[in-house]
Design a protein around this motif. Structure first.
Motif, mmCIF file in Angstrom:
data_model
loop_
_atom_site.group_PDB
_atom_site.id
_atom_site.type_symbol
_atom_site.label_atom_id
_atom_site.label_comp_id
_atom_site.label_asym_id
_atom_site.label_seq_id
_atom_site.Cartn_x
_atom_site.Cartn_y
_atom_site.Cartn_z
ATOM 1 N N LEU A 1 39.725 31.930 -11.882
ATOM 2 C CA LEU A 1 39.937 30.860 -10.712
ATOM 3 C C LEU A 1 38.901 31.948 -9.334
ATOM 4 C CD1 LEU A 1 43.084 28.678 -11.442
ATOM 5 C CD2 LEU A 1 41.166 28.500 -12.511
ATOM 6 N N LEU A 2 39.092 32.720 -8.813
ATOM 7 C CA LEU A 2 38.628 33.178 -7.974
ATOM 8 C C LEU A 2 37.653 33.636 -8.143
ATOM 9 C CD1 LEU A 2 41.827 35.513 -6.655
ATOM 10 C CD2 LEU A 2 41.195 33.667 -5.611
ATOM 11 N N LYS A 3 37.428 34.680 -9.419
ATOM 12 C CA LYS A 3 35.596 35.162 -9.130
ATOM 13 C C LYS A 3 35.126 33.454 -9.619
ATOM 14 C CE LYS A 3 37.112 38.736 -11.793
ATOM 15 N NZ LYS A 3 37.398 39.555 -13.314
ATOM 16 N N LEU A 4 35.428 32.465 -10.395
ATOM 17 C CA LEU A 4 34.478 31.472 -10.420
ATOM 18 C C LEU A 4 33.895 30.184 -9.161
ATOM 19 C CD1 LEU A 4 33.597 29.010 -12.335
ATOM 20 C CD2 LEU A 4 35.229 28.128 -12.144
ATOM 21 N N SER A 5 35.285 30.827 -7.992
ATOM 22 C CA SER A 5 34.954 30.729 -6.326
ATOM 23 C C SER A 5 34.235 30.698 -5.973
ATOM 24 C CB SER A 5 35.912 30.464 -6.344
ATOM 25 O OG SER A 5 37.667 29.726 -6.681
ATOM 26 N N ARG A 6 34.193 32.262 -6.013
ATOM 27 C CA ARG A 6 32.801 33.400 -4.863
ATOM 28 C C ARG A 6 31.661 33.454 -5.961
ATOM 29 N NH1 ARG A 6 32.369 35.106 -1.261
ATOM 30 N NH2 ARG A 6 30.386 36.873 -1.413
ATOM 31 N N GLU A 7 32.150 32.430 -7.398
ATOM 32 C CA GLU A 7 30.270 32.711 -7.886
ATOM 33 C C GLU A 7 29.916 31.472 -7.633
ATOM 34 O OE1 GLU A 7 30.682 33.147 -11.650
ATOM 35 O OE2 GLU A 7 31.508 35.316 -12.049
ATOM 36 N N THR A 8 30.489 30.006 -7.056
ATOM 37 C CA THR A 8 29.572 29.273 -6.909
ATOM 38 C C THR A 8 29.353 29.172 -5.004
ATOM 39 O OG1 THR A 8 31.477 27.889 -8.482
ATOM 40 C CG2 THR A 8 30.570 26.941 -7.052
ATOM 41 N N ILE A 9 30.587 30.109 -4.353
ATOM 42 C CA ILE A 9 29.856 29.845 -3.210
ATOM 43 C C ILE A 9 29.081 31.356 -3.198
ATOM 44 C CG2 ILE A 9 30.655 31.105 -1.171
ATOM 45 C CD1 ILE A 9 33.980 30.734 -1.847
ATOM 46 N N LEU B 1 25.742 21.223 1.344
ATOM 47 C CA LEU B 1 26.294 21.660 0.478
ATOM 48 C C LEU B 1 26.872 22.904 1.649
ATOM 49 C CD1 LEU B 1 22.629 23.433 -0.480
ATOM 50 C CD2 LEU B 1 24.760 21.852 -2.330
ATOM 51 N N VAL B 2 26.965 22.248 2.983
ATOM 52 C CA VAL B 2 28.140 23.125 3.543
ATOM 53 C C VAL B 2 29.209 23.204 3.582
ATOM 54 C CG1 VAL B 2 28.099 23.625 6.226
ATOM 55 C CG2 VAL B 2 25.449 24.106 5.094
ATOM 56 N N ARG B 3 29.364 21.168 3.705
ATOM 57 C CA ARG B 3 30.800 20.727 3.338
ATOM 58 C C ARG B 3 31.289 21.540 2.220
ATOM 59 N NH1 ARG B 3 28.024 16.376 5.902
ATOM 60 N NH2 ARG B 3 27.879 15.472 3.974
ATOM 61 N N GLN B 4 30.116 21.772 0.884
ATOM 62 C CA GLN B 4 31.084 21.503 -0.419
ATOM 63 C C GLN B 4 31.919 23.572 -0.591
ATOM 64 O OE1 GLN B 4 28.579 20.874 -2.811
ATOM 65 N NE2 GLN B 4 29.028 18.763 -2.655
ATOM 66 N N MET B 5 30.662 24.136 0.516
ATOM 67 C CA MET B 5 31.000 25.840 1.135
ATOM 68 C C MET B 5 32.624 26.092 1.235
ATOM 69 S SD MET B 5 27.570 27.693 1.134
ATOM 70 C CE MET B 5 27.058 27.128 2.366
ATOM 71 N N ILE B 6 32.077 25.426 1.816
ATOM 72 C CA ILE B 6 34.103 25.395 3.386
ATOM 73 C C ILE B 6 35.016 24.896 2.793
ATOM 74 C CG2 ILE B 6 34.738 24.246 5.844
ATOM 75 C CD1 ILE B 6 32.343 24.178 6.598
ATOM 76 N N GLN B 7 35.129 23.940 1.609
ATOM 77 C CA GLN B 7 36.039 23.369 0.988
ATOM 78 C C GLN B 7 36.506 24.389 -0.110
ATOM 79 O OE1 GLN B 7 34.846 19.303 -0.891
ATOM 80 N NE2 GLN B 7 34.521 18.451 1.281
ATOM 81 N N MET B 8 35.324 24.825 -0.954
ATOM 82 C CA MET B 8 35.926 25.622 -1.472
ATOM 83 C C MET B 8 35.986 26.683 -0.779
ATOM 84 S SD MET B 8 35.296 26.812 -4.693
ATOM 85 C CE MET B 8 34.236 24.989 -5.520
ATOM 86 N N LYS B 9 35.693 27.703 0.424
ATOM 87 C CA LYS B 9 36.805 28.505 0.524
ATOM 88 C C LYS B 9 38.276 28.424 0.986
ATOM 89 C CE LYS B 9 32.876 30.895 2.709
ATOM 90 N NZ LYS B 9 31.331 30.964 3.970
#
Length: 231
Positions: A69-77, A19-27
């Motif tokens: 895209l930014l909003k979706l990314s932020r919601e996912t993070i 989960l942490v790795r995916q968060m870093i990738q999304m950021k």
């Protein structure tokens, strides 16, 4: 082999790592979108809620095409952060681990992830007869080869547990900023010419402290307090 209860909790902790790795990738993707469209931003503050909202509220700065895209990314993070936080908190409060984690966190610079990783991955510390064995298990030392009167230290040994070394090393990189004693250890080793070895020295010192606290089932007491009590 660890008990079924410990293995179940270990599985929960290990699930947190991807989960942490995916968060870093999304950021990183958020940063990539902003750079692609020429948006200037503060890297240190980008993922803070207030700053991100302020950035999106500037139509002249952020192009309309990347806003969804930014909003979706932020919601996912945010969703992943809440999931990770919930998992860590549930393990910290677990009756099987709570007292042990509390004691381990009295060691300077040891946070919940380091304490949980140590407790769940190391398991029963009574199997270690010395600090050297614990350091070796954590993959923080290399083998030593000798020939005649010459000795050579090989690279780090392949750790028997792949989940412990990354956590201890990352914590060791931050330790000199948080604790004076660890800063002295780091600077002493760094003067010998290798910053990576200095980081490993800090990590090994932390293993010694964690082992002492865990084995003695008592809170960490700084050296200066020991000296004051003896005086």
């Amino acid at each position: 082999m660890a008990s079924t209860e410990m293995r179940d909790r270990r599985r929960t902790l290990r699930y947190q790592q991807p989960l942490v790795r995916q968060m870093i990738q999304m950021k990183n993707r958020v940063s990539g979108l902003l750079m692609e469209t020429g948006v200037s931003y503060n890297q240190q503050r980008l993922h803070r809620v207030g700053y991100f909202r302020e950035l999106l509220s500037s139509p002249e700065e952020v192009h309309e095409s990347i806003r969804p895209l930014l909003k979706l990314s932020r919601e996912t993070i945010v969703r992943w952060q809440k999931t990770e936080y919930g998992q860590v908190r549930s393990l910290e409060r677990d009756p099987l681990l709570a007292d042990r984690i509390r004691r381990l966190r009295t060691v300077p610079g040891v946070g919940p992830i380091t304490a949980l990783t140590w407790a769940l991955e190391v398991g029963d510390v009574s199997r270690f007869r010395s600090i050297r064995q614990a350091v070796s298990y954590c993959g923080l030392c290399g083998a030593e080869k000798s020939s005649a009167d010459r000795g050579m230290r090989t690279p780090l040994s392949k750790p028997r547990n792949q989940h412990i070394p990354p956590v201890l090393v990352e914590a060791a990189k931050l330790a000199p900023r948080q604790d004076h004693d660890r800063a002295l250890v780091y600077e002493t080793e760094k003067q010998k010419g290798n910053a990576n070895r200095a980081t490993l020295a800090v990590a090994r010192k932390r293993v010694a402290y964690l082992l002492a606290v865990d084995r003695g089932k008592r809170d960490f007491v700084p050296a200066e307090v020991h000296r004051s009590a003896a005086a």
